[in-house]
Motif scaffolding. Structure first.
Motif, PDB file in Angstrom:
ATOM      1  N   PHE A  23      25.723  -1.696  18.879  1.00  0.00           N
ATOM      2  CA  PHE A  23      24.556  -1.523  18.120  1.00  0.00           C
ATOM      3  C   PHE A  23      24.845  -0.339  17.225  1.00  0.00           C
ATOM      4  N   ALA A  24      25.339  -0.456  16.207  1.00  0.00           N
ATOM      5  CA  ALA A  24      25.968   0.545  15.580  1.00  0.00           C
ATOM      6  C   ALA A  24      26.226   0.136  13.962  1.00  0.00           C
ATOM      7  N   PRO A  25      26.045   0.827  12.870  1.00  0.00           N
ATOM      8  CA  PRO A  25      25.896   0.521  11.817  1.00  0.00           C
ATOM      9  C   PRO A  25      27.163  -0.358  10.975  1.00  0.00           C
ATOM     10  N   GLU A  26      28.323  -0.114  11.953  1.00  0.00           N
ATOM     11  CA  GLU A  26      29.383  -1.057  11.336  1.00  0.00           C
ATOM     12  C   GLU A  26      29.204  -2.639  11.749  1.00  0.00           C
ATOM     13  N   SER A  27      28.380  -2.930  12.717  1.00  0.00           N
ATOM     14  CA  SER A  27      27.775  -4.189  13.138  1.00  0.00           C
ATOM     15  C   SER A  27      26.713  -4.836  12.566  1.00  0.00           C
ATOM     16  N   VAL A  28      26.862  -5.932  12.092  1.00  0.00           N
ATOM     17  CA  VAL A  28      25.902  -6.441  11.274  1.00  0.00           C
ATOM     18  C   VAL A  28      25.178  -7.755  12.064  1.00  0.00           C
ATOM     19  N   ASN A  49      17.481  -0.025  16.024  1.00  0.00           N
ATOM     20  CA  ASN A  49      18.488  -0.152  17.086  1.00  0.00           C
ATOM     21  C   ASN A  49      19.685   0.263  16.501  1.00  0.00           C
ATOM     22  N   GLY A  50      20.012   0.696  15.356  1.00  0.00           N
ATOM     23  CA  GLY A  50      21.263   1.128  14.734  1.00  0.00           C
ATOM     24  C   GLY A  50      22.125   0.008  13.880  1.00  0.00           C
ATOM     25  N   LEU A  51      21.832  -1.234  14.113  1.00  0.00           N
ATOM     26  CA  LEU A  51      22.701  -2.264  13.463  1.00  0.00           C
ATOM     27  C   LEU A  51      22.208  -2.262  11.777  1.00  0.00           C
ATOM     28  N   THR A  52      23.375  -2.697  11.159  1.00  0.00           N
ATOM     29  CA  THR A  52      22.985  -3.094   9.842  1.00  0.00           C
ATOM     30  C   THR A  52      22.756  -4.583   9.758  1.00  0.00           C
ATOM     31  N   VAL A  53      21.453  -4.648   8.919  1.00  0.00           N
ATOM     32  CA  VAL A  53      20.787  -5.927   8.929  1.00  0.00           C
ATOM     33  C   VAL A  53      21.024  -6.598   7.542  1.00  0.00           C
ATOM     34  N   ASP A  97      28.648 -14.462   3.258  1.00  0.00           N
ATOM     35  CA  ASP A  97      29.776 -13.875   2.697  1.00  0.00           C
ATOM     36  C   ASP A  97      29.362 -12.417   2.433  1.00  0.00           C
ATOM     37  N   ALA A  98      28.158 -12.071   1.875  1.00  0.00           N
ATOM     38  CA  ALA A  98      27.519 -10.978   1.628  1.00  0.00           C
ATOM     39  C   ALA A  98      27.437 -10.203   2.956  1.00  0.00           C
ATOM     40  N   ALA A  99      26.959 -10.933   4.097  1.00  0.00           N
ATOM     41  CA  ALA A  99      26.624 -10.279   5.530  1.00  0.00           C
ATOM     42  C   ALA A  99      28.138  -9.821   5.960  1.00  0.00           C
ATOM     43  N   THR A 100      29.250 -10.373   5.661  1.00  0.00           N
ATOM     44  CA  THR A 100      30.534  -9.956   6.384  1.00  0.00           C
ATOM     45  C   THR A 100      31.022  -8.626   5.547  1.00  0.00           C
ATOM     46  N   GLU A 101      30.484  -8.653   4.319  1.00  0.00           N
ATOM     47  CA  GLU A 101      30.752  -7.391   3.480  1.00  0.00           C
ATOM     48  C   GLU A 101      30.228  -5.979   3.873  1.00  0.00           C
ATOM     49  N   LEU A 102      29.289  -6.266   4.677  1.00  0.00           N
ATOM     50  CA  LEU A 102      28.463  -5.225   5.242  1.00  0.00           C
ATOM     51  C   LEU A 102      29.252  -4.520   6.306  1.00  0.00           C
ATOM     52  N   GLY A 103      29.865  -5.169   7.160  1.00  0.00           N
ATOM     53  CA  GLY A 103      30.666  -4.812   8.195  1.00  0.00           C
ATOM     54  C   GLY A 103      30.969  -5.976   9.064  1.00  0.00           C
ATOM     55  N   ASP A 104      31.357  -5.757  10.443  1.00  0.00           N
ATOM     56  CA  ASP A 104      31.787  -6.813  11.406  1.00  0.00           C
ATOM     57  C   ASP A 104      30.313  -7.692  11.732  1.00  0.00           C
ATOM     58  N   LEU A 105      30.492  -8.953  11.404  1.00  0.00           N
ATOM     59  CA  LEU A 105      29.122 -10.010  11.617  1.00  0.00           C
ATOM     60  C   LEU A 105      29.132 -10.288  13.052  1.00  0.00           C
ATOM     61  N   ARG A 106      28.325  -9.859  13.816  1.00  0.00           N
ATOM     62  CA  ARG A 106      28.324  -9.904  15.429  1.00  0.00           C
ATOM     63  C   ARG A 106      27.150 -10.731  15.565  1.00  0.00           C
ATOM     64  N   PHE A 107      25.820 -10.680  15.109  1.00  0.00           N
ATOM     65  CA  PHE A 107      24.706 -11.336  15.569  1.00  0.00           C
ATOM     66  C   PHE A 107      24.167 -12.068  14.571  1.00  0.00           C
ATOM     67  N   LEU A 108      23.509 -13.317  14.903  1.00  0.00           N
ATOM     68  CA  LEU A 108      22.853 -13.963  14.011  1.00  0.00           C
ATOM     69  C   LEU A 108      21.640 -14.395  14.957  1.00  0.00           C
ATOM     70  N   ARG A 151      34.044 -13.965  16.441  1.00  0.00           N
ATOM     71  CA  ARG A 151      35.421 -14.303  17.088  1.00  0.00           C
ATOM     72  C   ARG A 151      36.342 -13.087  16.822  1.00  0.00           C
ATOM     73  N   GLU A 152      36.506 -12.966  15.189  1.00  0.00           N
ATOM     74  CA  GLU A 152      37.244 -11.980  14.706  1.00  0.00           C
ATOM     75  C   GLU A 152      36.760 -10.538  15.200  1.00  0.00           C
ATOM     76  N   ALA A 153      35.431 -10.286  15.351  1.00  0.00           N
ATOM     77  CA  ALA A 153      35.071  -9.270  15.670  1.00  0.00           C
ATOM     78  C   ALA A 153      35.276  -8.656  16.990  1.00  0.00           C
ATOM     79  N   GLY A 154      35.464  -9.685  17.714  1.00  0.00           N
ATOM     80  CA  GLY A 154      35.986  -9.486  19.035  1.00  0.00           C
ATOM     81  C   GLY A 154      34.648  -9.983  19.954  1.00  0.00           C
ATOM     82  N   GLY A 155      33.631 -10.378  19.461  1.00  0.00           N
ATOM     83  CA  GLY A 155      32.709 -11.320  19.964  1.00  0.00           C
ATOM     84  C   GLY A 155      31.337 -11.125  19.492  1.00  0.00           C
ATOM     85  N   GLY A 156      30.342 -12.071  19.794  1.00  0.00           N
ATOM     86  CA  GLY A 156      29.092 -11.919  19.072  1.00  0.00           C
ATOM     87  C   GLY A 156      28.078 -12.838  19.975  1.00  0.00           C
ATOM     88  N   CYS A 157      26.928 -13.035  19.277  1.00  0.00           N
ATOM     89  CA  CYS A 157      25.938 -13.799  19.930  1.00  0.00           C
ATOM     90  C   CYS A 157      24.922 -14.276  18.967  1.00  0.00           C
TER      91      CYS A 157
END
Length: 282
Positions: A23-28, A49-53, A97-108, A151-157
């Motif tokens: 839960f950090a700014p590099e996670s989207v 909680n610190g995520l980039t949305v 595409d826009a979401a991935t430009e903000l950081g590591d897309l981990r959560f949807l 998967r590329e980000a190392g995991g997500g949900c």
């Protein structure tokens, strides 16, 4: 209508803070339906909680209101608004595409929803198709597009907004009922194919104080020939052991719990927070 069912504003003190290194700014976190109601609450909970949305909706003014609310509460994470029509694949492609430009897309968080009240014999199929497109097809398409990035980000949900209507149904809402059952099927399908890298869960609540819910009260009253107050007390809360609806921020907190490491064994399951509506009777 009474003040007790007025959709409330999300307050920072009502958002739970969860200790999670991701839960950090590099996670989207991509959130649909973010212009109001539960979608707005999930977006604000994620930002707090610190995520980039990456917040999306077809309602641009509502999205701006969500971003302004995040700024007013000094949310740690940023909310970037990306207006999108979830009935359009090209626009959903651009959204991801826009979401991935903000950081590591981990959560949807698939939250966007529609409602139409009519008996099956009178249900307009254009309304049925639109509800399925926004509430079933779009979540499936977004999962299809987001999973490789997770998967590329190392995991997500992936979290899907289901409902008690994904467990049992009420009359005159056939498209909504079918969609919510479909979202639970999507949740389990993602879990089956996630290979441990991508988890999924659904959230099933009773009635929540959102514009979507309060807006359908007059239609339900007319369909059933009862007062609006009777809709709330007898139809919506009649089977619940609770005497009030959930607040949107309570659902936002459930999504963030589901995304967090606290819920690492939650995969394909459903968070049923319905006040006993579906599992008890008087």
């Amino acid at each position: 209508m009474g003040e007790d069912i007025t959709p409330p504003e999300v307050e920072r003190e009502d958002i739970h803070t969860i200790d999670d290194d991701r839960f950090a700014p590099e996670s989207v976190c991509l959130v649909t339906g973010a212009a109001s109601g539960i979608g707005r609450a999930v977006a604000l909970s994620a930002a707090a909680n610190g995520l980039t949305v990456a917040a999306t909706d077809i309602d641009e003014d509502g999205l701006d209101g969500t971003a302004q609310r995040a700024a007013a509460m000094d949310a740690e994470g940023a909310i970037e608004t990306v207006p999108t029509d979830l009935r359009n694949d090209a626009e959903m492609d651009a959204l991801v595409d826009a979401a991935t430009e903000l950081g590591d897309l981990r959560f949807l968080a698939n939250v966007a929803g529609l409602q139409h009240v009519d008996p099956i014999e009178e249900f307009p199929m254009d309304a049925y198709d639109e509800i399925q497109d926004v509430m079933v097809r779009a979540p499936t398409y977004l999962a299809k597009r987001c999973l490789p990035h997770m998967r590329e980000a190392g995991g997500g949900c992936v979290g899907n907004m289901a409902s008690v209507h994904g467990h049992y149904v009420t009359s005159d809402k056939v498209a909504y009922n079918v969609a919510k059952f479909g979202l639970r099927g999507l949740t389990q399908s993602i879990a089956a194919e996630g290979d441990g890298d991508v988890r999924s869960f659904s959230v099933s609540t009773g009635y929540v104080k959102t514009p979507l819910v309060t807006g359908q009260i007059p239609d339900t009253a007319e369909q059933r020939g009862i007062s609006e107050r009777e809709v709330v007390e007898d139809v919506m809360l009649g089977q619940s052991r609770q005497t009030e609806m959930l607040a949107p921020v309570e659902v936002g907190n459930l999504f963030l719990f589901g995304f967090s490491e606290l819920a690492r064994h939650l995969n394909g399951g459903d968070l049923l927070f319905d006040g006993g509506m579906t599992l008890t009777y008087a």
